[in-house]
Enzyme design. Structure first.
Site, PDB file in Angstrom:
ATOM      1  N   PRO A 185      32.395  -6.600 -85.243  1.00 33.27           N
ATOM      2  CA  PRO A 185      31.623  -7.036 -86.409  1.00 33.27           C
ATOM      3  C   PRO A 185      32.540  -7.555 -87.513  1.00 33.27           C
ATOM      4  CG  PRO A 185      31.336  -4.677 -85.919  1.00 33.27           C
ATOM      5  CD  PRO A 185      32.552  -5.154 -85.194  1.00 33.27           C
ATOM      6  N   TYR A 239      44.635   0.631 -88.868  1.00 30.54           N
ATOM      7  CA  TYR A 239      43.270   0.259 -88.480  1.00 30.54           C
ATOM      8  C   TYR A 239      43.288  -0.789 -87.372  1.00 30.54           C
ATOM      9  CZ  TYR A 239      38.516  -1.537 -88.645  1.00 30.54           C
ATOM     10  OH  TYR A 239      37.251  -1.932 -88.293  1.00 30.54           O
ATOM     11  N   LYS A 268      41.828  -0.498 -83.502  1.00 32.82           N
ATOM     12  CA  LYS A 268      40.774  -1.359 -82.986  1.00 32.82           C
ATOM     13  C   LYS A 268      41.286  -2.294 -81.889  1.00 32.82           C
ATOM     14  CE  LYS A 268      37.278   0.181 -85.304  1.00 32.82           C
ATOM     15  NZ  LYS A 268      36.132   0.826 -84.631  1.00 32.82           N
ATOM     16  N   ASN A 293      30.322   4.141 -81.695  1.00 30.35           N
ATOM     17  CA  ASN A 293      30.277   3.480 -82.994  1.00 30.35           C
ATOM     18  C   ASN A 293      31.099   4.197 -84.061  1.00 30.35           C
ATOM     19  OD1 ASN A 293      29.023   1.926 -85.328  1.00 30.35           O
ATOM     20  ND2 ASN A 293      28.217   3.973 -85.701  1.00 30.35           N
ATOM     21  N   SER A 314      36.603  -4.615 -83.949  1.00 27.51           N
ATOM     22  CA  SER A 314      36.634  -5.239 -85.275  1.00 27.51           C
ATOM     23  C   SER A 314      37.137  -6.666 -85.169  1.00 27.51           C
ATOM     24  CB  SER A 314      37.557  -4.452 -86.209  1.00 27.51           C
ATOM     25  OG  SER A 314      37.780  -5.160 -87.410  1.00 27.51           O
ATOM     26  N   ASP A 366      32.945  16.861 -84.937  1.00 28.95           N
ATOM     27  CA  ASP A 366      34.082  15.961 -85.122  1.00 28.95           C
ATOM     28  C   ASP A 366      34.497  15.530 -83.722  1.00 28.95           C
ATOM     29  OD1 ASP A 366      36.495  14.685 -85.424  1.00 28.95           O
ATOM     30  OD2 ASP A 366      37.430  16.265 -86.634  1.00 28.95           O
ATOM     31  N   ASP A 377      27.133  12.803 -84.837  1.00 27.68           N
ATOM     32  CA  ASP A 377      27.825  12.444 -86.080  1.00 27.68           C
ATOM     33  C   ASP A 377      28.438  13.695 -86.686  1.00 27.68           C
ATOM     34  OD1 ASP A 377      28.371  11.477 -88.911  1.00 27.68           O
ATOM     35  OD2 ASP A 377      27.348   9.720 -88.113  1.00 27.68           O
ATOM     36  N   GLY A 413      25.495   3.348 -91.191  1.00 26.33           N
ATOM     37  CA  GLY A 413      24.730   2.109 -91.189  1.00 26.33           C
ATOM     38  C   GLY A 413      24.517   1.502 -89.821  1.00 26.33           C
TER      39      GLY A 413
END
Length: 250
Positions: free
Chosen positions: A186, A156, A160, A91, A143, A64, A40, A20
């Site tokens: 975000p 996580y 981040k 990203n 994040s 990867d 990707d 996205g």
């Protein structure tokens, strides 16, 4: 979105380009004049098609990027696509919830590899080109969760948080070469990845906590990414911009 060619003639690598955020950023950079190297693990045909529809060139590279050998394998193609790389948008990443008592070391390491090591490996692959040309823009996805008290996010948040530290330190090392490095944090957003890892109920709950009470989308970070990857941000480096509808205040 802007119709001006603020990125005219630039060459951008976008990781996680099939998802996205990556798709939206790639498409808008192309609209603003950039050619796109879409990286990707998954096929990014739709992103390449959107870039070409915007009148720009694109290539997709499947790898990867947490694997040093695979990054080494695609590096000649990244650098050979246009002879240089001007912009890197780091990203690619995952957003897992993990119970700490059930988390094993292999899973911990895998999350760090995907969310942090991949940014280091791709950055290392392209910064020589930026240095040689005396200009570069690196935008890392972090994040807003670091400012929240959310359970089951130890690996996580650790990954981040490290991205933000990586951003700040890298900015100091690369500034002498005309390269800026910044991060975007975000909120939980309605993207394929967000819907998979977070779920609609949590997305709605988070939106209710924000000052701007709607679920975030990929479009909400595109403008920030374009600013940070343009000439307009030439005096901005080492910063983290929180684009989360006013949930976290920094």
């Amino acid at each position: 979105m802007s119709s001006t060619l603020s990125h005219s003639g630039r060459v951008a690598v976008v990781t996680g380009a099939a998802g996205g955020f990556g798709h939206a950023i790639s498409t808008e950079l192309a609209r603003r004049g950039a050619d796109i190297i879409a990286v990707d693990l998954n096929p990014a045909d739709h992103t390449v098609a959107a870039v070409e529809e915007a009148g720009r060139k694109a290539v997709q590279l499947q790898a990867d990027i947490s694997d040093p050998a695979q990054v080494a394998a695609i590096t000649p193609e990244m650098l050979g696509f246009a002879g240089r790389v001007d912009i890197l948008v780091n990203n690619a990443g995952i957003f897992p919830f993990e119970n700490l008592f059930e988390l094993d070391f292999a899973r911990w390491k895998r999350i760090q590899e995907i969310n942090l090591d991949s940014q280091f490996l791709i950055t290392k692959a392209v910064i020589g080109s930026m240095r040689d040309n005396g200009w570069g823009r690196i935008v890392n996805l972090a994040s807003n969760s670091l400012g929240l008290a959310v359970p089951n996010m130890v690996p996580y948040m650790a990954s981040k948080g490290a991205v933000i530290g990586f951003t700040r330190a890298l900015a100091s090392d690369l500034a002498p070469y005309g390269i800026t490095v910044n991060a975007i944090s975000p909120t939980a957003s309605r993207t394929p990845g967000g819907e998979h890892f977070i779920g609609e109920d949590t997305l709605t709950m988070v939106a209710g906590m924000q000052a701007i009470k709607r679920v975030g989308t990929a479009a909400d970070i595109v403008g920030v990414a374009c600013f940070l990857s343009s000439e307009d941000s030439s005096f901005v480096t080492g910063q983290t911009i929180v684009a989360d509808g006013g949930l976290v205040r920094v």
